[in-house]
Write an enzyme that holds these catalytic residues in place. Structure first.
Site, PDB file in Angstrom:
ATOM      1  N   HIS A   1       0.732  -1.309  -0.352  1.00  0.00           N
ATOM      2  CA  HIS A   1      -0.023  -0.337   0.193  1.00  0.00           C
ATOM      3  C   HIS A   1       1.106   1.309  -0.330  1.00  0.00           C
ATOM      4  CE1 HIS A   1      -2.405   3.292   1.965  1.00  0.00           C
ATOM      5  NE2 HIS A   1      -3.298   3.149   0.902  1.00  0.00           N
TER       6      HIS A   1
ATOM      7  N   CYS B   1      35.076   4.922 -24.735  1.00  0.00           N
ATOM      8  CA  CYS B   1      33.930   4.980 -23.964  1.00  0.00           C
ATOM      9  C   CYS B   1      35.280   5.643 -23.268  1.00  0.00           C
ATOM     10  CB  CYS B   1      34.279   3.618 -22.557  1.00  0.00           C
ATOM     11  SG  CYS B   1      33.698   2.773 -24.260  1.00  0.00           S
TER      12      CYS B   1
END
Length: 806
Positions: A421, A752
């Site tokens: 919940h 990279c």
């Protein structure tokens, strides 16, 4: 059935067009019963009372004017919300049943019992409001459900209580907030055969990642016993993630994540007493075992896809397994109401720049960071003590907490999973939350200044004090297209899904060592040679981590392959380049059990690292585990978009030896489309680029290491910092040479590094050399993509150069 159609409808006679008659929950059950049985989706039989039955109940008892008067007093400020709710529930619980309503329910129940073949069958009695489970309003948990209800008298009483639950404080408040007229929302009641999940397990399932909106995974939570504990967040459930695109591929088991939850208690049938269910502690075996096996996980995931496809939208479902028959059922399905409404271009990035000590951690809900004061509340009855804008800290929440949650800046709970919940309501309210933090209520004190961070992946962290952080809003739809591929550097599997909306061309660098450090944590040789581990603390840690694995090495392969899989699916089927482990000896020694397997080196940067380890007797067995993990990733999980990359490969001979060891462990270059790349970070890689290209399918230039070794500069030296320059003429010559040599040999080349994001002219330099790809960190993606687009525009480039993938 013989009962009046206006009062009762069997599930077979309703569908999703029947919301006005039987509410969203029951309409969805009927829709699945009528349309998804041929897809194998099982739904327990049952019937629904109609909206007409509700109105007749109110009119037969004279309750409409009572409701109107009570709501009027509340909105006029003459009565509190609590007093209004109590007044209305008491009136409904005291009202007599109109005989026609009561007889219709009794007759329908008798017919259901006959169908089941069991007198006084146990049923679930669930509320289904006519304004519930809508695409823009979930009403999650607003009305009550009652389980293990037996007999006609108990059924009528449970139905009356369902009617009364339409006027709980939380339900009244929610309707008022959403603008629904209290006298135009009716309540239908679903009466459904109980699934004996008290003897097995139950849980919740989403056809979308609840935190990021990534639409290619199914998320499943489960715990032992009836499912209410999972929904309410009363237990920490098991969690499974499944990759949807490969679900129907024969022989593939695309389960990306299997996280064992604590599952400290389970809800079972009660024998005697007023309450039909009760919670009992789970056994050690239940706590250490998964609720679902792999076949059951895959079955549920396929059903999630079938339900999502039928409804044409992401779905939130509840499932239950019958411990008597072994069958699994879907007991609810409703539209997912949060991620599915976020715009395709919406992307927020939060980054902490400085932080205090770590106080607690749990599952992250949302992706934001909030700093504020703790407000510790034990019960929703203490709402008057809550300070608006504070961080709510409590054990767990249920629908009674919503009025407090709406006033909070963030939420931290001891218990609960991603489908609890607290998690569901926090998402709907747009609040960051950390659930399942276990010790939060013990370590966080009222008035204490803390920072709640949900921006660091699946785990959420509570830091002491107010951290410094940055927030950035990105619009993915405004990012220009480029011919040069712009890819991402990713290391953290927990954060990989957060970037799926970026139009990246794949992952140019996935760092295996990060996954080993954070998800495996144990030195692989300490698992292969456990008996050689002398440190008692290390042995105890290994025993704890590998509990449940008959073979300790299987722990390494399983954890590593699943961790890498989350990176590999984020942009599937685009290529994902995974660099094999590139720890230095001092870093390997820091892994659990690692100290006894590593020597001390004066200069680990240039020592026993990368390719040299893979064929060495000192690590060869550890590398074999890495290879097994990659093989499982590509073959068992099915992610053949994975490309392997070898770091710090000094010589041609070393490259050949590594490929031979890989082949011995099932990774044969070219077999089943496997590509193998090599890092270009050593001058020898550049000088002999044409020869390396005969062994490998591509190069990835590590600009930091290449700069360091070309210029002879320690990049961490403050004294030499001005000399460390990736745009130095010597470094640029090296980059140009390897690109031209590789392309001449038919190999691909990527880079990279962060230089293209820091220096647009460096990006232009790479584009002019026709580099195939540039790979950057996610927060630099927009800047690099924009710089590359500008460079391509200035050059009027048009050739389509795409990175080959399996």
């Amino acid at each position: 059935m013989t009962q009046p159609a206006a009062l009762i409808l069997p599930f077979e006679r309703v569908d999703r067009a029947s919301v006005a008659q039987v509410g969203g929950k029951n309409a969805s059950l009927g829709e699945m019963v009528r349309n998804l049985g041929d897809r194998g989706v099982r739904v327990p039989p049952g019937f629904a009372t109609t909206a007409e039955a509700y109105w007749r109940f109110l009119d037969g008892s004279g309750l409409r004017p009572v409701i109107a008067a009570a709501i009027g007093d509340w909105t006029a400020g003459k009565a509190s919300l609590a007093d209004t709710g109590t007044r209305l529930r008491s009136a409904i619980l005291a009202a007599p049943w109109p005989e026609a309503n009561a007889e219709a329910i009794r007759a329908a129940y008798r017919e259901l019992c006959e169908r089941i073949g069991r007198p006084d069958a146990d049923v679930a009695v669930r509320s289904s409001a006519t304004a519930e489970d809508l695409p823009d309003a979930s009403f999650a948990g607003q009305q009550e459900s009652y389980l293990n209800i037996r007999g006609e008298a108990a059924l009528l009483e449970a139905c009356r209580r369902c009617y009364a639950s339409l006027f709980t404080d939380r339900a009244i408040s929610y309707r008022q907030t959403k603008g629904f007229d209290h006298l135009k929302v009716a309540l239908s009641i679903g009466v459904q055969q109980m699934v004996r999940s008290d003897l097995a397990g139950a849980g919740v399932m989403f056809s979308i990642d609840t935190e990021t909106g990534f639409d290619k995974v199914v998320l499943i939570n489960g715990a032992w016993g009836l499912g209410e504990n999972v929904v309410q967040g009363a237990v920490d459930p098991d969690e499974y993630q499944v990759f949807k695109p490969l679900l129907d591929k024969p022989g593939i088991v695309p389960i990306l994540e299997k996280r064992l939850g604590g599952k400290a208690q389970k809800m079972i049938y009660a024998e005697g007493g007023e309450r039909p269910t009760r919670n009992v502690p789970t056994t050690p075996a239940e706590q250490s075992g998964f609720v679902l096996n792999d076949d059951e996980v895959l079955t549920l995931a396929r059903w999630a896809v079938a339900i999502e496809t039928h409804y044409g939208r992401p779905m939130d479902m509840e499932w239950a397994k019958d411990g008597e028959s072994g069958e699994i059922f879907i007991v609810q399905a409703r539209p997912e109401t949060v991620q599915s409404r976020i715009g395709a271009g919406a992307l927020h990035s939060f980054r902490i720049t400085s932080k205090g000590a770590l106080l607690a951690k749990g599952l992250a809900i949302g992706d934001a960071i909030v700093a504020g004061q703790v407000c510790r509340i034990d019960s929703p009855r203490d709402i008057d003590r809550f300070v608006d804008g504070a961080i709510l800290v409590t054990t767990a929440t249920d629908p009674d907490w919503v009025p407090i949650m709406k006033r909070a800046a963030a939420i931290v709970t001891d218990h609960g999973g991603r489908t609890s919940h607290a998690a569901i309501v926090s998402r709907e309210l747009g609040l960051p939350a950390i659930v399942g933090a276990e010790t939060a209520t013990r370590v966080l004190k009222a008035g204490q200044e803390i920072t709640v961070s949900c921006a660091e992946g699946d785990e959420g962290f509570v830091y002491e004090g107010r951290a410094d952080f940055e927030a950035q809003e990105l619009d993915a739809s405004a990012i220009p297209a480029t011919t040069t591929q712009v890819m991402l550097n990713l290391a953290n599997p927990a954060a990989a899904f957060r970037w799926w909306r970026l139009p990246a061309d794949g992952v140019g660098l996935a760092r295996m060592e990060f996954v080993v450090s954070n998800h495996v944590k144990v030195h692989p040789m300490a698992l292969v040679h456990y008996d050689a581990v002398e440190d008692p603390a290390a042995r105890a840690a290994i025993d704890g981590l590998t509990a449940g694995y008959a073979d300790r090495t299987e722990y390494f392969v399983d954890r590593l392959s699943r961790g890498l899989s989350r990176i590999a699916v984020a942009f599937h089927p685009k290529p994902v380049i995974i660099r094999m482990s590139d720890f230095k000896t001092n870093e390997y020694a820091n892994l659990i059990g690692g100290a006894g397997f590593e020597s001390k080196e004066e200069n680990p940067m240039l020592g026993f690292r990368g390719a040299s380890r893979y064929y060495s007797p000192r690590y060869r067995e550890g590398f074999a585990l890495e290879c097994r993990a990659i093989h499982r990733l590509r073959e068992a999980i099915g992610l053949r978009n994975v490309i392997v990359m070898i770091p710090f490969c000094r010589t041609i001979g070393e490259g050949r030896r590594v490929l031979e060891v890989m082949a011995e462990n099932g990774l044969v270059r070219g077999e089943d489309g496997l590509q193998v790349y090599v890092m270009c970070e050593i001058p020898s890689n550049v000088i002999l680029a044409s020869q390396f290209a005969e062994l490998f399918d591509g190069f990835s230039i590590g600009s930091n290491d290449l700069t360091q070794l070309t210029l002879g500069v320690d990049r961490d030296s403050a004294e030499l910092a001005p000399l460390f320059d990736e745009q130095d003429a010597a470094v640029q010559w090296m980059i140009q040479h390897v690109i031209l040599s590789a392309h001449g040999a038919g190999a691909k080349v990527g880079l990279c590094g962060e230089a293209p994001s820091n220096h647009p002219e460096f990006a232009q330099f790479l584009v002019q050399l026709s580099i195939d790809s540039i790979s950057v960190n996610p927060d630099s993606f927009m800047a690099v993509k924009t710089a590359v687009a500008a460079a391509e525009t200035s050059m009027h480039r048009s050739p389509d150069r795409t990175l080959a993938t399996a």
